[in-house]
Design an enzyme around this catalytic site. Structure first.
Site: not given
Length: 436
Positions: A149, A367
């Site tokens: 992070h 996608d």
């Protein structure tokens, strides 16, 4: 469900070497203020065959790392990363099950098995990102990305995944190499560690068993809740995230009050991570890389007395404080004064509930050429129902199908019974439904 031994591990390097002048990646001011933890996200894809995609994913990832070169490096020290092109550890595992069956009753303990590498706090020399491709017998896959992070927030990860997917489809994308958070928020060596938002957290951790519960708020339920929340101020816009945050906050506070009956009740502190890209004046580019989030903070000392409409208003109010002027001060010479003001607003003791929303950032649109993910999840395996530990109450919000919101709720077990029996959560949310 059984995951066999990892069948392959390979380090995926950028297809072109990172230029020498970019080899040291200095953390930005906001990166400095984030705790060093690995954050996982899993995207689930239904397919009939996965035999022909693994190499294609590796090649398109290699192309993408030319732009997102920090991910292929390691942590150098507390203030920088070594972009040495050592590569992202990319593992492939076989899952002896069908994804469709797993999605009928998603199990947090099983999600644990989809994660790459060992659970640890990342430090110098550790990889910044790890990826594991979990291949089901039916040909479907669960792709897990685990990242440090301190280098990036989830908006940056979503941008990375969308660019990787575009490369996999041969669509290409514009380079983002100069859009990094160091530009608007340069590193400050003079910022004391106890001024950072992550430094507040240890004061509010609690000991106990932490368990994960999953709730789905369908679009129809959200429409009703938004209408109720807007009734006192019809001209006010209430978002899906606003209302779900308020509902969970309310149910949590009532569970805390019930568990604490007969004892002094600590104030309840709520934080909601806010994307600063949208709040700056003028707005920063949506695809700027790094950590550009800040926790909005709300505090109630009499939690049992608050109605949903009040809490929705409070959620909106605390988020509205993170505005263009706030971002300007954070970027200015008076940054130290701002951080001290924020620190002085915090109570000595509180029961803490942290929110992070991954809705509306494009994760559900990633996608690679075989359709969008049918589901996504993020479960930290340190929160195990079989371990006693020190932790925090935490909520992660995702887009769900048909315009709803899914909430992944990690609570200290002592609050779970009171939370689950709350009328509002029982009426408007479905508990751990199957993924259609």
């Amino acid at each position: 469900m059984e995951i066999s031994n990892i069948i392959s591990v390979e380090k995926i390097k950028p297809s072109l070497p990172t230029p020498f002048h970019l080899r040291v990646y200095n953390l930005s001011l906001l990166d400095q203020m984030v705790g060093a933890i690995y954050v996982p996200v899993i995207l689930y894809y239904l397919r009939n065959d996965n035999s022909d995609i693994i190499q294609h994913l590796k090649e398109s990832l290699s192309q993408t790392l030319v732009t997102f070169y920090p991910f292929a490096g390691i942590i150098k020290d507390a203030l920088s990363a070594d972009c040495n092109d050592q590569g992202i550890p990319f593992s492939v595992a076989k899952v002896k099950a069908r994804l469709s069956k797993f999605l009928q009753n998603p199990n947090a303990e099983l999600m644990n098995k989809f994660f790459p590498g060992d659970e640890k706090i990342p430090g110098p020399g550790d990889s910044i990102m790890l990826i594991q491709l979990n291949c089901f017998e039916c040909g479907s896959i669960a792709m897990c990305i685990k990242f440090n992070h301190v280098i990036a927030d989830m908006v940056s990860i979503s941008t990375f995944l969308q660019c990787w997917a575009a490369n996999a489809q041969g669509l290409g994308f514009s380079p983002l190499i100069n859009r990094i958070s160091q530009s608007p928020f340069p590193q400050h060596l003079s910022v004391p560690n106890n001024f950072s938002p992550s430094s507040y957290v240890p004061n509010y951790l609690s000991t106990g068993k932490f368990v994960l519960r999953r709730y789905v708020f369908d679009a129809s339920a959200l429409s009703i809740l938004k209408a109720q929340a807007s009734s006192s101020s019809p001209s006010s816009t209430v978002s899906r995230v606003n209302v779900v945050t308020a509902v969970i906050w309310k149910c949590f506070m009532e569970a805390v009050a019930e568990e604490s009956a007969g004892k002094d009740v600590k104030p309840v502190l709520m934080t909601q991570a806010v994307n600063l890209r949208r709040k700056a004046t003028p707005p920063l580019p949506g695809d700027i890389f790094g950590n550009l989030v800040w926790p909005a903070m709300g505090l109630w000392s009499k939690p049992e007395e608050k109605e949903l409409t009040e809490l929705v208003s409070e959620v909106k109010k605390v988020i509205a404080k993170i505005d263009g002027e706030f971002v300007r001060r954070l970027r200015s010479d008076c940054m130290h004064e701002l951080l001290e003001e924020l620190r002085n607003e915090l109570p000595q003791e509180a029961t803490y509930l942290a929110f992070s929303s991954w809705a509306n950032i494009g994760l559900s649109e990633v996608d690679f050429g075989w359709g969008k993910p049918v589901w996504m999840s993020s479960f930290n395996p340190q929160y195990s129902e079989f371990e006693t530990l020190v932790g925090r109450n935490f909520v992660n919000l995702f887009d769900s199908k048909s315009g709803g919101i899914e909430a992944s709720v990690v609570l200290n077990q002592k609050y779970v019974a009171g939370f689950e029996k709350n009328d509002i959560i029982r009426k408007y949310a479905r508990f751990n439904p199957g993924v259609n």
